[in-house]
Scaffold this motif. Structure first.
Motif, PDB file in Angstrom:
ATOM      1  N   TYR A  18       0.879  -1.178   0.000  1.00 35.78           N
ATOM      2  CA  TYR A  18       0.000   0.000   0.000  1.00 35.78           C
ATOM      3  C   TYR A  18       0.905   1.213   0.000  1.00 35.78           C
ATOM      4  O   TYR A  18       1.753   1.368   0.879  1.00 35.78           O
ATOM      5  CB  TYR A  18      -0.915   0.020   1.235  1.00 35.78           C
ATOM      6  CG  TYR A  18      -1.712   1.297   1.323  1.00 35.78           C
ATOM      7  CD1 TYR A  18      -2.849   1.471   0.546  1.00 35.78           C
ATOM      8  CD2 TYR A  18      -1.309   2.345   2.138  1.00 35.78           C
ATOM      9  CE1 TYR A  18      -3.573   2.648   0.589  1.00 35.78           C
ATOM     10  CE2 TYR A  18      -2.025   3.532   2.192  1.00 35.78           C
ATOM     11  CZ  TYR A  18      -3.148   3.673   1.421  1.00 35.78           C
ATOM     12  OH  TYR A  18      -3.860   4.853   1.463  1.00 35.78           O
ATOM     13  N   GLU A  69      -9.258   9.437   5.677  1.00 37.37           N
ATOM     14  CA  GLU A  69     -10.220   9.500   4.569  1.00 37.37           C
ATOM     15  C   GLU A  69      -9.724   8.708   3.367  1.00 37.37           C
ATOM     16  O   GLU A  69     -10.496   8.012   2.708  1.00 37.37           O
ATOM     17  CB  GLU A  69     -10.480  10.957   4.151  1.00 37.37           C
ATOM     18  CG  GLU A  69     -11.037  11.844   5.236  1.00 37.37           C
ATOM     19  CD  GLU A  69      -9.978  12.396   6.184  1.00 37.37           C
ATOM     20  OE1 GLU A  69      -8.755  12.275   5.900  1.00 37.37           O
ATOM     21  OE2 GLU A  69     -10.371  12.930   7.246  1.00 37.37           O
ATOM     22  N   THR A  70      -8.442   8.819   3.071  1.00 35.03           N
ATOM     23  CA  THR A  70      -7.858   8.094   1.943  1.00 35.03           C
ATOM     24  C   THR A  70      -7.906   6.591   2.183  1.00 35.03           C
ATOM     25  O   THR A  70      -8.260   5.823   1.286  1.00 35.03           O
ATOM     26  CB  THR A  70      -6.400   8.545   1.717  1.00 35.03           C
ATOM     27  OG1 THR A  70      -6.377   9.963   1.566  1.00 35.03           O
ATOM     28  CG2 THR A  70      -5.794   7.896   0.489  1.00 35.03           C
ATOM     29  N   ARG A 126      -9.982   4.987   4.190  1.00 36.56           N
ATOM     30  CA  ARG A 126     -11.394   4.556   4.139  1.00 36.56           C
ATOM     31  C   ARG A 126     -11.838   4.315   2.706  1.00 36.56           C
ATOM     32  O   ARG A 126     -12.481   3.310   2.401  1.00 36.56           O
ATOM     33  CB  ARG A 126     -12.284   5.643   4.736  1.00 36.56           C
ATOM     34  CG  ARG A 126     -12.695   5.410   6.122  1.00 36.56           C
ATOM     35  CD  ARG A 126     -13.812   6.381   6.497  1.00 36.56           C
ATOM     36  NE  ARG A 126     -13.742   6.606   7.911  1.00 36.56           N
ATOM     37  CZ  ARG A 126     -13.538   7.784   8.484  1.00 36.56           C
ATOM     38  NH1 ARG A 126     -13.410   8.878   7.765  1.00 36.56           N
ATOM     39  NH2 ARG A 126     -13.488   7.880   9.790  1.00 36.56           N
ATOM     40  N   GLU A 127     -11.517   5.250   1.836  1.00 37.79           N
ATOM     41  CA  GLU A 127     -11.892   5.143   0.428  1.00 37.79           C
ATOM     42  C   GLU A 127     -11.217   3.931  -0.218  1.00 37.79           C
ATOM     43  O   GLU A 127     -11.839   3.192  -0.972  1.00 37.79           O
ATOM     44  CB  GLU A 127     -11.521   6.427  -0.312  1.00 37.79           C
ATOM     45  CG  GLU A 127     -11.842   6.431  -1.784  1.00 37.79           C
ATOM     46  CD  GLU A 127     -13.334   6.438  -2.089  1.00 37.79           C
ATOM     47  OE1 GLU A 127     -13.687   6.108  -3.235  1.00 37.79           O
ATOM     48  OE2 GLU A 127     -14.135   6.767  -1.197  1.00 37.79           O
ATOM     49  N   PHE A 128      -9.938   3.739   0.075  1.00 32.05           N
ATOM     50  CA  PHE A 128      -9.199   2.596  -0.481  1.00 32.05           C
ATOM     51  C   PHE A 128      -9.854   1.285  -0.041  1.00 32.05           C
ATOM     52  O   PHE A 128     -10.090   0.386  -0.848  1.00 32.05           O
ATOM     53  CB  PHE A 128      -7.735   2.645  -0.025  1.00 32.05           C
ATOM     54  CG  PHE A 128      -6.934   1.479  -0.521  1.00 32.05           C
ATOM     55  CD1 PHE A 128      -6.377   1.499  -1.785  1.00 32.05           C
ATOM     56  CD2 PHE A 128      -6.756   0.347   0.269  1.00 32.05           C
ATOM     57  CE1 PHE A 128      -5.645   0.416  -2.252  1.00 32.05           C
ATOM     58  CE2 PHE A 128      -6.044  -0.741  -0.192  1.00 32.05           C
ATOM     59  CZ  PHE A 128      -5.489  -0.700  -1.457  1.00 32.05           C
ATOM     60  N   ALA A 135     -12.924   0.754   1.006  1.00 33.26           N
ATOM     61  CA  ALA A 135     -14.275   0.612   0.457  1.00 33.26           C
ATOM     62  C   ALA A 135     -14.250   0.222  -1.023  1.00 33.26           C
ATOM     63  O   ALA A 135     -15.073  -0.564  -1.472  1.00 33.26           O
ATOM     64  CB  ALA A 135     -15.059   1.906   0.638  1.00 33.26           C
ATOM     65  N   THR A 136     -13.282   0.747  -1.776  1.00 34.57           N
ATOM     66  CA  THR A 136     -13.286   0.509  -3.231  1.00 34.57           C
ATOM     67  C   THR A 136     -12.424  -0.673  -3.645  1.00 34.57           C
ATOM     68  O   THR A 136     -12.695  -1.287  -4.683  1.00 34.57           O
ATOM     69  CB  THR A 136     -12.815   1.759  -3.999  1.00 34.57           C
ATOM     70  OG1 THR A 136     -11.501   2.113  -3.570  1.00 34.57           O
ATOM     71  CG2 THR A 136     -13.763   2.928  -3.781  1.00 34.57           C
ATOM     72  N   LYS A 137     -11.392  -1.013  -2.888  1.00 31.37           N
ATOM     73  CA  LYS A 137     -10.460  -2.061  -3.301  1.00 31.37           C
ATOM     74  C   LYS A 137     -10.591  -3.370  -2.528  1.00 31.37           C
ATOM     75  O   LYS A 137     -10.189  -4.413  -3.027  1.00 31.37           O
ATOM     76  CB  LYS A 137      -9.010  -1.572  -3.152  1.00 31.37           C
ATOM     77  CG  LYS A 137      -8.679  -0.308  -3.918  1.00 31.37           C
ATOM     78  CD  LYS A 137      -8.682  -0.538  -5.386  1.00 31.37           C
ATOM     79  CE  LYS A 137      -8.195   0.726  -6.100  1.00 31.37           C
ATOM     80  NZ  LYS A 137      -8.392   0.688  -7.526  1.00 31.37           N
TER      81      LYS A 137
END
Length: 121
Positions: free
Chosen positions: A102, A109-110, A112-114, A116-118
């Motif tokens: 990673y 926030e970054t 969390r987004e990672f 949720a999407t990956k």
């Protein structure tokens, strides 16, 4: 005397603690995607990142794992050596049993987004 933030073994700790006995089965054979933080208890960056990691773990979707490997514990030295961990904290993510570095931001926030999407399926 100050409380050691790394010594928590209570069931309320949201971060899964990986050891020699559960590392392989969790990251490669559990059927779950997830992230592992490799850390040293003396490392200032690791100490500052701990609350963010704990928060991510407490919010994590049940289909993934958020885990720690304490590279300062002699029992976990082999995991850290075989994973080529040289800086702390180091984050790795695991998708379908495959390990990836990673390299994104450590901002909550970054991450969390990672996740949720990956990672969440």
């Amino acid at each position: 005397e100050k409380e050691n933030p790394w010594s928590s073994t209570t069931s309320t700790d949201p971060v899964l603690r990986l050891t020699v006995s559960n590392f392989q089965s969790t990251v490669f054979h559990s059927g779950k995607n997830g992230m592992v933080k490799f850390y040293q208890s003396w490392c200032g960056h690791s100490k500052r990142f701990k609350p963010i990691w704990d928060q991510l773990a407490s919010e994590a979707h049940p289909s993934i794992f958020i885990a720690n490997v304490d590279c300062g514990a002699s029992a976990q030295n082999e995991i850290c050596r075989s994973s080529y961990i040289t800086t702390y904290p180091t984050l790795r993510h695991y998708v379908n049993g495959t390990e990836y570095d990673y390299t994104g931001s450590l901002a909550v926030e970054t991450l969390r987004e990672f996740i949720a999407t990956k990672l969440v399926e």
